[in-house]
Design an enzyme around this catalytic site. Structure first.
Site, short mmCIF file in Angstrom:
data_model
loop_
_atom_site.label_atom_id
_atom_site.label_comp_id
_atom_site.label_asym_id
_atom_site.label_seq_id
_atom_site.Cartn_x
_atom_site.Cartn_y
_atom_site.Cartn_z
N GLU A 1 0.85 -1.30 0.14
CA GLU A 1 -0.13 -0.06 -0.05
C GLU A 1 0.94 0.86 -0.03
O GLU A 1 2.51 1.00 0.13
CB GLU A 1 -0.76 0.01 1.28
N GLU B 1 -8.68 -4.61 11.89
CA GLU B 1 -9.30 -5.89 11.39
C GLU B 1 -9.64 -6.85 12.35
O GLU B 1 -10.53 -7.56 12.22
CB GLU B 1 -8.51 -6.23 10.30
N ASP C 1 -18.10 -6.02 -7.94
CA ASP C 1 -17.14 -7.39 -7.10
C ASP C 1 -16.12 -6.74 -7.13
O ASP C 1 -15.64 -7.84 -6.47
CB ASP C 1 -17.66 -8.21 -7.99
#
Length: 335
Positions: free
Chosen positions: A44, A156, A240
Site C-alpha cells: 500500500e 481488522e 464485485d
C-alpha cells in the site's frame, strides 16, 4: 520485457501483462510489468521521491517499509522493532532518510538508509489517544502546501471492516505532538486521496461507501462542499470490488485501484466517466503512484491475502499510458 496484443481484460500471468487500448480512435501500446520485489501481504501507500528516483511503499500487515530503486531495478525492505502494522509512509521535507509512518492510532518518525533490513524509531509525532485505540491509520498523503491528511479504519481483529463506520479522516497540523483536525467521520475504510492543483478540488475514497467523493479546500486546509463525484454502484447494486488507493495525473484524471477487481479505473472528473480500465494480474489492486525519470510510469501495489498465488502481492509498473504524473509532496514537520 515481452510485448503483445490483447483485449483489456483480466490476464493471469506471472511477470508481464501486455495490453493495447484504443482511445479516441488512437491506439496506444500499454505494458504492465512485474518488478523485482517481495510479495507483500498488503502492499500500500506508494509515494515517488524525485530526489532519489525511488518509490517508497509499505506492507501493512507485513510491517515493512520498502524502497524500489529505479536505477538498480531492485527493491529494499526494512522492519522497525515494535512497530506494527505500518501505513502510510510519508516523506519529510528537508529530512532525507526520515519518514513519518502510521502505526495503530499513532504517527511516528523513523530513520532508514533505504538499504538496511532495519529502520530506527525516533519519536512519536502524533497520537489519537485512548478513545481511538480501536482504529488504525490506513492511507494518507501530503497536499501542495506540505500538510498531511490521513484517515483511519477499525482494526481488522474487531470484525467485518465493511460493516461499521468507526473510522475518521484528519488533517494533521504538522508539529511533533500536534493536533488532528477532523474532516470527516462515520468512515468505514479511509482510503485513496488526491488533489487537483488547477481546480483546487480534493478527491477521497471511503472504500465502504463504494464511491469517490469531491471536496473544495478552504485556505486553512479544511474540506467543505462534499459531493459524490462517481458512484461505483450499478443500478443500485455494489460491484464485485471496492475502490482502494488513488492518484491523479497532471491533467487531473483519477486512477483508482480496485480491491477485488484486477484493475485500475481511469476516471475523468469533468465528464464523471471511466475512460480506461487498466488490467493488473492481481486481484487485490491497492494503490498507484506516478514516477520514473519523466513521471510517466505508473507504479501499482497489490496484496496477496487469503494465500493467493503469485504475482499477487507484487509491485507492478505500467508504461505507455500517454499520461504524466505530478511530483509528490513532502510533509512539512516542525518540532
Amino acid at each position: 520485457m515481452i510485448k503483445c496484443q490483447a483485449q483489456p481484460t483480466r490476464l493471469f500471468i506471472s511477470v508481464v501483462s501486455c495490453l493495447v487500448y484504443a482511445s479516441n480512435s488512437m491506439a496506444a501500446e500499454l505494458t504492465v510489468q512485474q518488478l523485482p520485489s517481495p510479495l507483500s501481504w498488503l502492499g500500500e501507500g506508494p509515494v515517488w521521491d524525485t530526489a532519489t528516483q525511488s518509490l517508497y511503499y509499505v506492507d501493512i500487515t507485513g510491517a515493512a517499509i520498502l524502497r524500489y530503486d529505479y536505477a538498480e531495478n531492485r527493491t529494499y525492505s526494512a522492519t522497525i522493532d515494535g512497530i506494527s502494522p505500518i501505513s502510510p509512509i510519508i516523506l519529510v521535507q528537508g529530512k532525507p532518510g526520515q519518514y513519518v509512518l502510521g502505526t495503530g492510532n499513532k504517527l511516528v518518525l523513523v530513520s532508514w538508509d533505504g538499504r538496511s533490513e532495519k529502520a530506527t524509531f525516533e519519536k512519536t509525532v502524533g497520537d489519537l489517544g485512548d478513545s481511538e485505540k480501536h482504529v488504525r491509520f490506513n492511507d494518507g498523503k501530503v497536499d501542495p502546501q506540505g500538510r498531511l491528511y490521513v484517515g483511519t479504519m477499525r482494526l481488522e481483529s474487531l470484525g467485518d471492516i465493511f460493516e461499521q463506520k468507526e473510522g475518521k479522516f484528519y488533517r494533521f497540523d504538522g508539529k511533533v505532538g500536534g493536533k488532528f483536525y477532523e474532516q470527516k467521520r462515520d468512515v468505514s475504510i479511509s482510503n485513496g486521496l488526491t488533489w487537483d492543483e488547477v481546480t483546487g478540488k480534493f478527491y477521497y475514497i471511503d472504500s465502504g461507501a463504494r464511491d469517490i467523493k469531491e471536496f473544495d479546500v478552504l485556505e486553512n486546509g479544511d474540506l467543505t462542499n462534499e459531493t459524490v463525484l462517481y458512484d461505483l454502484k450499478v443500478d443500485g447494486k455494489n460491484p464485485d470490488f471496492v475502490a482502494d488507493g488513488m492518484t491523479s495525473d497532471a491533467d487531473g484524471k483519477l486512477y483508482v485501484a480496485t480491491w477485488g477487481g484486477f484493475k485500475l479505473l481511469k476516471i475523468n472528473p469533468k465528464t464523471k466517466k471511466v475512460e480506461q480500465e487498466i488490467a493488473i494480474p492481481a486481484k487485490q489492486v491497492t494503490s498507484a503512484a506516478f514516477g520514473g525519470p519523466k513521471l510517466d510510469e505508473l507504479f501499482v501495489t497489490t496484496a496477496h491475502t487469503n494465500n493467493q498465488e503469485p504475482p499477487a502481492g507484487a509491485l507492478f509498473k505500467v508504461s505507455g499510458l500517454g499520461a504524466k504524473g505530478k511530483e509528490m509532496y513532502k510533509m512539512v514537520l516542525s518540532e
